[in-house]
Design a protein around this motif. Sequence first.
Motif, mmCIF file in Angstrom:
data_model
loop_
_atom_site.group_PDB
_atom_site.id
_atom_site.type_symbol
_atom_site.label_atom_id
_atom_site.label_comp_id
_atom_site.label_asym_id
_atom_site.label_seq_id
_atom_site.Cartn_x
_atom_site.Cartn_y
_atom_site.Cartn_z
ATOM 1 N N VAL A 1 0.848 -1.189 0.000
ATOM 2 C CA VAL A 1 0.000 0.000 0.000
ATOM 3 C C VAL A 1 0.885 1.241 0.000
ATOM 4 O O VAL A 1 1.670 1.455 0.940
ATOM 5 N N LEU A 2 0.767 2.022 -1.040
ATOM 6 C CA LEU A 2 1.497 3.282 -1.141
ATOM 7 C C LEU A 2 0.772 4.354 -0.337
ATOM 8 O O LEU A 2 -0.443 4.490 -0.437
ATOM 9 N N PHE A 3 1.517 5.086 0.483
ATOM 10 C CA PHE A 3 0.912 6.230 1.174
ATOM 11 C C PHE A 3 1.663 7.500 0.785
ATOM 12 O O PHE A 3 2.879 7.555 0.724
ATOM 13 N N GLU A 4 0.868 8.509 0.513
ATOM 14 C CA GLU A 4 1.383 9.777 -0.010
ATOM 15 C C GLU A 4 2.065 10.609 1.060
ATOM 16 O O GLU A 4 3.017 11.345 0.789
ATOM 17 N N SER B 1 -7.281 11.768 8.752
ATOM 18 C CA SER B 1 -7.405 13.201 8.464
ATOM 19 C C SER B 1 -6.222 13.498 7.566
ATOM 20 O O SER B 1 -5.202 12.813 7.618
ATOM 21 N N TYR B 2 -6.346 14.516 6.725
ATOM 22 C CA TYR B 2 -5.298 14.747 5.746
ATOM 23 C C TYR B 2 -3.958 15.095 6.381
ATOM 24 O O TYR B 2 -2.915 15.008 5.735
ATOM 25 N N SER C 1 -0.772 9.050 10.753
ATOM 26 C CA SER C 1 -0.763 7.775 10.048
ATOM 27 C C SER C 1 -2.078 7.596 9.301
ATOM 28 O O SER C 1 -3.040 8.334 9.515
ATOM 29 N N GLY C 2 -2.104 6.604 8.422
ATOM 30 C CA GLY C 2 -3.323 6.245 7.714
ATOM 31 C C GLY C 2 -3.677 4.801 8.003
ATOM 32 O O GLY C 2 -3.052 4.141 8.835
ATOM 33 N N GLU C 3 -4.689 4.305 7.302
ATOM 34 C CA GLU C 3 -5.128 2.934 7.530
ATOM 35 C C GLU C 3 -5.615 2.328 6.224
ATOM 36 O O GLU C 3 -6.253 3.004 5.412
ATOM 37 N N ALA C 4 -5.270 1.080 6.007
ATOM 38 C CA ALA C 4 -5.771 0.322 4.863
ATOM 39 C C ALA C 4 -6.740 -0.727 5.380
ATOM 40 O O ALA C 4 -6.398 -1.513 6.276
ATOM 41 N N LEU C 5 -7.966 -0.726 4.829
ATOM 42 C CA LEU C 5 -8.998 -1.670 5.262
ATOM 43 C C LEU C 5 -9.340 -2.579 4.091
ATOM 44 O O LEU C 5 -9.708 -2.105 3.014
ATOM 45 N N CYS C 6 -9.235 -3.876 4.297
ATOM 46 C CA CYS C 6 -9.536 -4.853 3.254
ATOM 47 C C CYS C 6 -10.916 -5.459 3.500
ATOM 48 O O CYS C 6 -11.172 -6.054 4.559
ATOM 49 N N PHE C 7 -11.805 -5.296 2.505
ATOM 50 C CA PHE C 7 -13.161 -5.817 2.579
ATOM 51 C C PHE C 7 -13.332 -6.968 1.587
ATOM 52 O O PHE C 7 -12.695 -6.990 0.522
ATOM 53 N N SER C 8 -14.193 -7.881 1.904
ATOM 54 C CA SER C 8 -14.570 -8.920 0.953
ATOM 55 C C SER C 8 -15.370 -8.282 -0.179
ATOM 56 O O SER C 8 -15.802 -7.127 -0.087
ATOM 57 N N SER C 9 -15.590 -9.047 -1.236
ATOM 58 C CA SER C 9 -16.374 -8.526 -2.358
ATOM 59 C C SER C 9 -17.807 -8.207 -1.945
ATOM 60 O O SER C 9 -18.501 -7.452 -2.629
ATOM 61 N N ALA D 1 2.313 6.924 7.420
ATOM 62 C CA ALA D 1 1.882 8.312 7.260
ATOM 63 C C ALA D 1 0.512 8.315 6.595
ATOM 64 O O ALA D 1 0.002 7.263 6.181
ATOM 65 N N THR D 2 -0.067 9.474 6.471
ATOM 66 C CA THR D 2 -1.440 9.578 6.003
ATOM 67 C C THR D 2 -1.570 9.439 4.483
ATOM 68 O O THR D 2 -0.585 9.316 3.764
ATOM 69 N N ASN D 3 -2.812 9.452 4.014
ATOM 70 C CA ASN D 3 -3.169 9.445 2.593
ATOM 71 C C ASN D 3 -2.708 8.191 1.833
ATOM 72 O O ASN D 3 -1.971 8.275 0.848
ATOM 73 N N PRO D 4 -3.149 7.003 2.263
ATOM 74 C CA PRO D 4 -2.857 5.779 1.487
ATOM 75 C C PRO D 4 -3.591 5.819 0.156
ATOM 76 O O PRO D 4 -4.816 5.948 0.126
ATOM 77 N N ASN D 5 -2.840 5.753 -0.961
ATOM 78 C CA ASN D 5 -3.486 6.070 -2.242
ATOM 79 C C ASN D 5 -3.447 4.998 -3.319
ATOM 80 O O ASN D 5 -4.088 5.177 -4.357
ATOM 81 N N HIS D 6 -2.716 3.921 -3.147
ATOM 82 C CA HIS D 6 -2.747 2.846 -4.144
ATOM 83 C C HIS D 6 -2.351 1.528 -3.487
ATOM 84 O O HIS D 6 -1.509 1.495 -2.589
ATOM 85 N N THR D 7 -2.954 0.435 -3.967
ATOM 86 C CA THR D 7 -2.610 -0.902 -3.477
ATOM 87 C C THR D 7 -2.196 -1.783 -4.641
ATOM 88 O O THR D 7 -2.844 -1.788 -5.692
#
Length: 360
Positions: free
Chosen positions: A38-41, A321-322, A326-334, A346-352
């Motif tokens: 997970v990339l974070f900005e 918050s911007y 830190s930020g958070e990545a949440l993985c959901f089922s379909s 750090a904040t703003n996770p922007n790509h996985t």
Amino acid sequence: MKQRLLPALFILSLALFQSCKKDRDETPKEKETVGMYVLFEGSWGQNNSGIAWYDLRTGQSDANYFKTVNGRNLGESAQDLKLYGNKMYCVVSGTQGEKKSFLEVIDPLTGKSIKQIPFFDANSEYMPRSIAFAGGKAYVSGFDGYISRVDTASLTIDSRLSAGRFLEGITISNGKLYAANSDYNYSGDETTVSVVDIASFKKLYELEVGSNPTKMATSENGDVYVVLAGTTANAPAFKRIDSKTDKVTASYNYFVGSMAVSGTRVLLNVNPYSTPEIKPFDITSGALGSNFITDGIKVDIPYSISINSLNGDVVIGDSKSYSSASGEALCFSSEGKLKFKFTTAATNPNHTVFIYGNKQ
């Protein structure tokens, strides 16, 4: 470095790249997702972009894995992360005037940097924003108005094309590149998408789409979608382009913050600054469905959406918050139910980027 992560990555390397030891008559093994980057900005001006790692086989994570492995921060304002072939490519936009713009090429098996490709010259930075791939080449849009073409074998920029102004999102369909001419100053002047022929690497024309185009993506049927961020005088919108005719075929009054497209599945973060919700978009009717999240889990600021093409899982990057630490990545089922979550440094996770291996 967290030593407990190493065995999983070693197993992953065997699963992905040592197929030469398999018996030719062996039935191909079923694939599974073994991990995700997970990339974070990060926060503007803090030089704190990075890449987190989550190991699905062990349930362990590293909130700043790129720094753990490489001993340095990724850089300033990282914007995009994609896997192509056996390498990952990370677009690091940098800061104007400081010559910190790069394309970071990474080994996905280890997270180690292979090469930093400078995206600046003696005069200025290219300010790279988004990346797409075709035919062994990487195409990177830049705020300088150029598309830079990178040869993925030599890992060098082999050509640069003046294509527009403040180029933001970029996508590929039907042998053409589509790059959004974003309205960097929110003046209302930028309203087009530049279209480039890939074979000749020449600009064909600009398509009028509306105020401040930013994000772009292509669905399985070849349609191109563009997010219009709007300006203070022009409302946001979401539009569809037929890549066969290069005509805008549909326009929707949706305020979209981020989107994810996988095959024919499209998820949109609508009303991002007021009542954000992740909703499915029907590519046939153009209608929005109900909230994707079905178990009541609250995402404070949905900053990004990524769809796992193997199993339909969805990762939502929560900025919290911007300016949060830190930020958070949440993985959901379909089906929209939370499976797990982990922290980014750090904040703003922007790509996985999802990493696959053979099922054990």
